[in-house]
Enzyme design. Sequence first.
Site, PDB file in Angstrom:
ATOM      1  N   LYS A 119      26.928  58.013  44.596  1.00 29.80           N
ATOM      2  CA  LYS A 119      27.371  58.270  43.225  1.00 29.80           C
ATOM      3  C   LYS A 119      26.970  59.663  42.770  1.00 29.80           C
ATOM      4  CE  LYS A 119      28.606  53.787  41.714  1.00 29.80           C
ATOM      5  NZ  LYS A 119      28.821  52.820  40.685  1.00 29.80           N
ATOM      6  N   LYS A 201      34.897  51.584  50.505  1.00 29.33           N
ATOM      7  CA  LYS A 201      35.026  50.316  49.791  1.00 29.33           C
ATOM      8  C   LYS A 201      35.987  50.457  48.606  1.00 29.33           C
ATOM      9  CE  LYS A 201      31.571  49.863  46.120  1.00 29.33           C
ATOM     10  NZ  LYS A 201      32.273  49.026  45.157  1.00 29.33           N
ATOM     11  N   LYS A 204      36.309  49.927  41.457  1.00 25.27           N
ATOM     12  CA  LYS A 204      37.065  50.003  40.211  1.00 25.27           C
ATOM     13  C   LYS A 204      36.947  51.373  39.566  1.00 25.27           C
ATOM     14  CE  LYS A 204      33.853  46.828  38.030  1.00 25.27           C
ATOM     15  NZ  LYS A 204      32.577  47.521  37.979  1.00 25.27           N
TER      16      LYS A 204
HETATM   17  P1  ATP Z   1      31.682  50.834  40.313  1.00 19.93           P
HETATM   18  O1  ATP Z   1      32.575  51.690  41.162  1.00 19.93           O
HETATM   19  O2  ATP Z   1      31.758  51.099  38.840  1.00 19.93           O
HETATM   20  O3  ATP Z   1      30.255  50.733  40.839  1.00 19.93           O
HETATM   21  P2  ATP Z   1      32.269  48.361  41.628  1.00 19.93           P
HETATM   22  O4  ATP Z   1      33.671  48.037  41.977  1.00 19.93           O
HETATM   23  O5  ATP Z   1      31.329  48.764  42.712  1.00 19.93           O
HETATM   24  O6  ATP Z   1      32.330  49.400  40.451  1.00 19.93           O
HETATM   25  P3  ATP Z   1      30.202  46.710  40.407  1.00 19.93           P
HETATM   26  O7  ATP Z   1      30.229  46.284  38.982  1.00 19.93           O
HETATM   27  O8  ATP Z   1      29.257  47.806  40.807  1.00 19.93           O
HETATM   28  O9  ATP Z   1      31.685  47.080  40.853  1.00 19.93           O
HETATM   29  O10 ATP Z   1      29.912  45.448  41.333  1.00 19.93           O
HETATM   30  C1  ATP Z   1      30.219  44.107  40.961  1.00 19.93           C
HETATM   31  C2  ATP Z   1      30.160  43.195  42.173  1.00 19.93           C
HETATM   32  O11 ATP Z   1      31.287  43.420  43.006  1.00 19.93           O
HETATM   33  C3  ATP Z   1      28.926  43.413  43.041  1.00 19.93           C
HETATM   34  O12 ATP Z   1      28.431  42.159  43.434  1.00 19.93           O
HETATM   35  C4  ATP Z   1      29.460  44.143  44.241  1.00 19.93           C
HETATM   36  O13 ATP Z   1      28.702  43.873  45.397  1.00 19.93           O
HETATM   37  C5  ATP Z   1      30.870  43.585  44.358  1.00 19.93           C
HETATM   38  N1  ATP Z   1      31.779  44.536  44.997  1.00 19.93           N
HETATM   39  C6  ATP Z   1      32.070  45.780  44.538  1.00 19.93           C
HETATM   40  N2  ATP Z   1      32.979  46.375  45.346  1.00 19.93           N
HETATM   41  C7  ATP Z   1      33.255  45.482  46.336  1.00 19.93           C
HETATM   42  C8  ATP Z   1      34.116  45.516  47.483  1.00 19.93           C
HETATM   43  N3  ATP Z   1      34.877  46.569  47.750  1.00 19.93           N
HETATM   44  N4  ATP Z   1      34.168  44.426  48.282  1.00 19.93           N
HETATM   45  C9  ATP Z   1      33.408  43.345  48.014  1.00 19.93           C
HETATM   46  N5  ATP Z   1      32.566  43.251  46.961  1.00 19.93           N
HETATM   47  C10 ATP Z   1      32.491  44.299  46.122  1.00 19.93           C
HETATM   48 MG    MG Z   2      29.320  49.370  42.249  1.00 18.09          MG
END
Ligand code: ATP
Ligand code: MG
Length: 336
Positions: A119, A201, A204
């Site tokens: 990040k 990965k 969002k």
């Molecule tokens: P950001 O990019 O804002 O960090 P994010 O998509 O990583 O967003 P988080 O809110 O950080 O979302 O994570 C929420 C949950 O989703 C966590 O348990 C994380 O492990 C899971 N997660 C995030 N991305 C993935 C992915 N690509 N595949 C599976 N699980 C995921």
């Molecule tokens: Mg995340």
Amino acid sequence: MENTAIKKKIVLSAIQPTGTPTLGNYLGALKNWKDMSEGEYDCLYAVADLHSLTVRPEPADLRRRTLEMYAILLALGIDPEKNIVFIQSHVPQHAQLSWLLSCCTQFGEAARMTQFKDKSEKHPENVNVGLFTYPILMAADILLYQTDFVPIGEDQKQHLEIARDIAERFNTVYGNTFKLPEPFIGKIGARVKSLQDPTQKMSKSDPNPKGYISMLDEDSVIVKKIKSAVTDSEAKVRYAEGKDGINNLMGIYSCCTGKTYDEIEKEFDGKGYGDFKSAVAEAVVEELRPFKSEFNRLMNDKSYLTKCAEIGAERAGRLAQRTLSKAMKKTGLFQL
Ligand code: ATP
Ligand code: MG
């Protein structure tokens, strides 16, 4: 939840209101949240609004997205009466415990976190200390509730390990205070990849929306995004090293339909990627359909949502205070 005869295992997880959750969040985490909330466990689920301040969202966006994320959790079918569903900042014990824990965390171990490195590379203009201490606040979220299991995707595994290390250190220095939590990582959905760069990965916060499917995307948008997912030139649906794009789509299809990789390979034997992508898109659209209509219904009832959030905060706060008081006492902070 406090007066059940046989004590159930405690589950806690949280999601940041940084955007609409993606199919990655859903298959990696939220689908498990829903399944675990159906009776076997005592579940606490939080909207991690404090964590999301690390990327400095617009205040109006944060406010709107926090309530949306809350509605998303209920729209998944998580019952706010049988479970505790709350907004992190409504329970001040999270920030309070976070301070105690940061004094039990070594600079070097926090500096090893890959999410911090990723990040800070992605946002060199705002490498704030909150981004660095993010896993300590996450440890507080988990340890406050004497959590047994934390359903997360692969990407959060390292953060759960540091939470255990911090808890262990605190317990060694001050005497037993925190339960050591275990990760609960679903198999196939644990690591959903970006549709545009299947080595990364799905996130969002990806600036390119073609890389992810949002849980609230229109059906036609879902179809379009899956059809333009990056694949390879072999034109054979099989799970193999180097076929990241196809492996990813197979994982998604398997999660949505319950079919194994073997079954999927047989189903598409002799067929091309076009047919396969159509089937994946269809499966995703069907999987998300009931969720989307429930979300729209809930968003028209804001007073119900805020009432649930209020009750959730009150119930979470009561549990959190027990652990916080215990931890404060053990550290020698003067008690009144
Ligand atoms: P950001 O990019 O804002 O960090 P994010 O998509 O990583 O967003 P988080 O809110 O950080 O979302 O994570 C929420 C949950 O989703 C966590 O348990 C994380 O492990 C899971 N997660 C995030 N991305 C993935 C992915 N690509 N595949 C599976 N699980 C995921
Ligand atoms: Mg995340």
